[in-house]
Write an enzyme that holds these catalytic residues in place. Structure first.
Site, PDB file in Angstrom:
ATOM      1  N   PRO A  29      -2.375 -12.216  10.199  1.00 21.02           N
ATOM      2  CA  PRO A  29      -2.660 -12.029  11.625  1.00 21.02           C
ATOM      3  C   PRO A  29      -2.856 -10.536  11.904  1.00 21.02           C
ATOM      4  O   PRO A  29      -2.225  -9.699  11.245  1.00 21.02           O
ATOM      5  CB  PRO A  29      -1.390 -12.551  12.316  1.00 21.02           C
ATOM      6  N   ASP A  30      -3.716 -10.223  12.849  1.00 23.34           N
ATOM      7  CA  ASP A  30      -3.885  -8.814  13.227  1.00 23.34           C
ATOM      8  C   ASP A  30      -2.920  -8.504  14.374  1.00 23.34           C
ATOM      9  O   ASP A  30      -3.076  -9.007  15.498  1.00 23.34           O
ATOM     10  CB  ASP A  30      -5.338  -8.539  13.634  1.00 23.34           C
ATOM     11  N   ILE A  31      -1.913  -7.699  14.063  1.00 22.77           N
ATOM     12  CA  ILE A  31      -0.809  -7.490  15.014  1.00 22.77           C
ATOM     13  C   ILE A  31      -1.287  -6.772  16.278  1.00 22.77           C
ATOM     14  O   ILE A  31      -1.048  -7.229  17.398  1.00 22.77           O
ATOM     15  CB  ILE A  31       0.323  -6.683  14.332  1.00 22.77           C
ATOM     16  N   VAL A  32      -1.992  -5.649  16.071  1.00 20.80           N
ATOM     17  CA  VAL A  32      -2.360  -4.843  17.240  1.00 20.80           C
ATOM     18  C   VAL A  32      -3.374  -5.584  18.113  1.00 20.80           C
ATOM     19  O   VAL A  32      -3.335  -5.486  19.346  1.00 20.80           O
ATOM     20  CB  VAL A  32      -2.842  -3.432  16.805  1.00 20.80           C
ATOM     21  N   ASN A  62       0.853  -1.203   0.000  1.00 18.22           N
ATOM     22  CA  ASN A  62       0.000   0.000   0.000  1.00 18.22           C
ATOM     23  C   ASN A  62       0.880   1.241   0.000  1.00 18.22           C
ATOM     24  O   ASN A  62       2.104   1.146  -0.055  1.00 18.22           O
ATOM     25  CB  ASN A  62      -0.953  -0.029   1.199  1.00 18.22           C
ATOM     26  N   LYS A  93     -13.540  -0.079  15.580  1.00 18.49           N
ATOM     27  CA  LYS A  93     -12.258  -0.788  15.516  1.00 18.49           C
ATOM     28  C   LYS A  93     -11.591  -0.843  16.889  1.00 18.49           C
ATOM     29  O   LYS A  93     -11.031  -1.855  17.297  1.00 18.49           O
ATOM     30  CB  LYS A  93     -11.323  -0.033  14.551  1.00 18.49           C
ATOM     31  N   LYS A 111     -10.837  -4.430  18.525  1.00 13.64           N
ATOM     32  CA  LYS A 111      -9.436  -4.849  18.675  1.00 13.64           C
ATOM     33  C   LYS A 111      -8.969  -4.783  20.129  1.00 13.64           C
ATOM     34  O   LYS A 111      -7.845  -5.165  20.441  1.00 13.64           O
ATOM     35  CB  LYS A 111      -8.532  -3.981  17.781  1.00 13.64           C
TER      36      LYS A 111
END
Ligand code: PMT
Length: 400
Positions: A305-308, A210, A337, A341
């Site tokens: 994977p969602d890091i945060v 991106n 979000k 999260k």
């Protein structure tokens, strides 16, 4: 005064009898553990020698804007970026007038124009010059620009007059400088910041990514260092240099960024996820460059994977801050979000707006916490980062 440890102070000395006190000021800064670079104007050099200031600061003294030798050592723009704080002491009426007019006709005014660092001015002049309406108007203009005016003191003057116009004493000035680093102090804290994009390989030469430049995350790392924190920056591929005094871990993919983040968790107090992590990656990475054999091709993607989220849900979780890059219903989506999260705070940016967000020098955000929303209007990413670090530090203190 310990807040000055490791801080980079640029001390500007203009023409005035109080310039002799700047030698003591330089010594106080050094004793407090600060790095000091002195910029001496030609008029200042009539009152104190560069050699004295060089010996006390341990660095060459900068005097002229068009000096090839000095520019080769540390160029004037580099010097402007180097400073955590700029103090002009003594600041003459002439210097104050040139600053108020936005002039850049010598090294010191140019540096002040080019720097994002907080600017403190310690005026020193004859009492009648200080009272003059033009000087007062110029001082008002500098205050309106957000500069701090320290003093002047009142008392006997070198010319025999008595009144306002004496430069404050070196100890008082050094304490004012130390206070600048007080309210957002992260001394002793370890901040881990992710920045930049991730690259998800398709084959040995192609990837999905991106437009993140890393500017926001790198500016946060720099601001966190200014606040006294130990900073680890986990960065995807970007074209900017690592800020000084930061430990940099360079990664490519989301999985590498996750592993590098988890490796820091044991000692991490605050985690800020500014990276634009690719949500998906190709399920398979071709060993060889894929050949152009068909008119269409399909790549199957699998969720990264969602890091945060992983960090926010770990045992011993740090204070966890995310960013939300949104193009519509910005606040609503960002708040959602933050809750999904499990974050303590989220920074929402509207990336549909031109001139802010991805790959721009500016940003404008809303800082969202459980019970509050704070809008920060468009400004440079460096300035914004300072405000964000200050807000994050306060929220962290409140929680702990
Ligand atoms: O790098 P610049 O050019 O300066 O641009 C700055 C920025 C626009 C990239 C930055 O300000 C920003 O908004 N970063 C977050 C971009 C993003 O991916 O937002 P998101 O809404 O998709 O993700 C929400 C949060 O989850 C982010 O904190 C992100 O780092 C994190 N995330 C997302 C996906 C994933 N797999 N792991 C994550 O940790």
């Amino acid at each position: 005064m310990q807040r000055l440890a490791n801080k980079r102070i640029l001390l500007g000395i203009t023409g005035g009898i109080a310039a002799y006190k700047s030698a003591e000021l330089t010594r106080l800064f050094k004793t407090a553990g600060a790095e000091v670079r002195v910029v001496l104007t030609p008029a200042g050099a009539e009152f104190i020698t560069p050699l004295t200031l060089q010996a006390l600061s341990g660095n060459p003294v900068h005097q002229h804007i068009l000096d090839p030798e000095a520019e080769a050592g540390m160029g004037h723009i580099e010097l402007a970026k180097w400073a955590d704080l700029i103090l002009i002491a003594p600041a003459s009426a002439d210097f104050i007038a040139r600053m108020a007019a936005g002039m850049g006709n010598d090294l010191l005014t140019t540096l002040c124009l080019a720097s994002d660092a907080p600017l403190l001015i310690a005026p020193a002049m004859n009492q009648a010059m200080w009272r003059d309406q033009r000087t007062q108007d110029n001082i008002g203009a500098l205050k309106d620009l957000g500069m701090a005016i320290l003093g002047p003191g009142i008392g006997d003057q070198a010319c025999g007059d008595t009144g306002p116009g004496r430069m404050l004493e070196p100890q008082e000035l050094a304490e004012f400088c130390a206070e600048q680093f007080a309210n957002e102090s992260l001394t002793g804290r370890h901040l881990v910041i992710t920045a930049g994009p991730t690259r998800e390989a398709i084959d040995p030469v192609r990837y999905i990514s991106n437009h993140s430049s890393g500017k926001m995350g790198y500016a946060l790392a720099e601001a966190a260092v200014e606040s006294g924190a130990r900073v680890t920056l986990i960065s995807g591929p970007v074209n900017i240099d690592s800020p000084a005094r930061v430990t940099l871990h360079s990664v490519n993919s989301a999985e590498e960024m996750l592993n590098a983040s988890l490796n820091q968790l044991e000692s991490c107090d605050i985690f800020i996820a500014a990276a634009a992590v690719a949500d998906y990656r190709p399920i398979e990475v071709a060993d060889q460059k894929i050949k152009k054999k068909t008119d269409q091709m399909q790549i199957t993607l699998v969720k990264n994977p969602d890091i945060v989220t992983t960090v926010a849900n770990s045992n011993n979780r740090p204070f966890t801050v995310g960013f939300a890059a949104e193009t519509e219903h910005v606040i609503e989506h960002a708040r959602d979000k933050m809750n999904r999260k499990g974050l303590d705070l989220i920074i929402a940016n509207d990336v549909s707006q031109p001139g802010i967000g991805f790959n721009s020098d500016d940003n404008a955000v809303t800082v969202i916490q459980k019970d509050s929303e704070q809008r920060i209007p468009q400004t440079s990413k460096s300035q914004l980062a300072r405000q964000l670090i200050s807000l994050v530090a306060k929220a962290y203190e409140t929680k702990n």
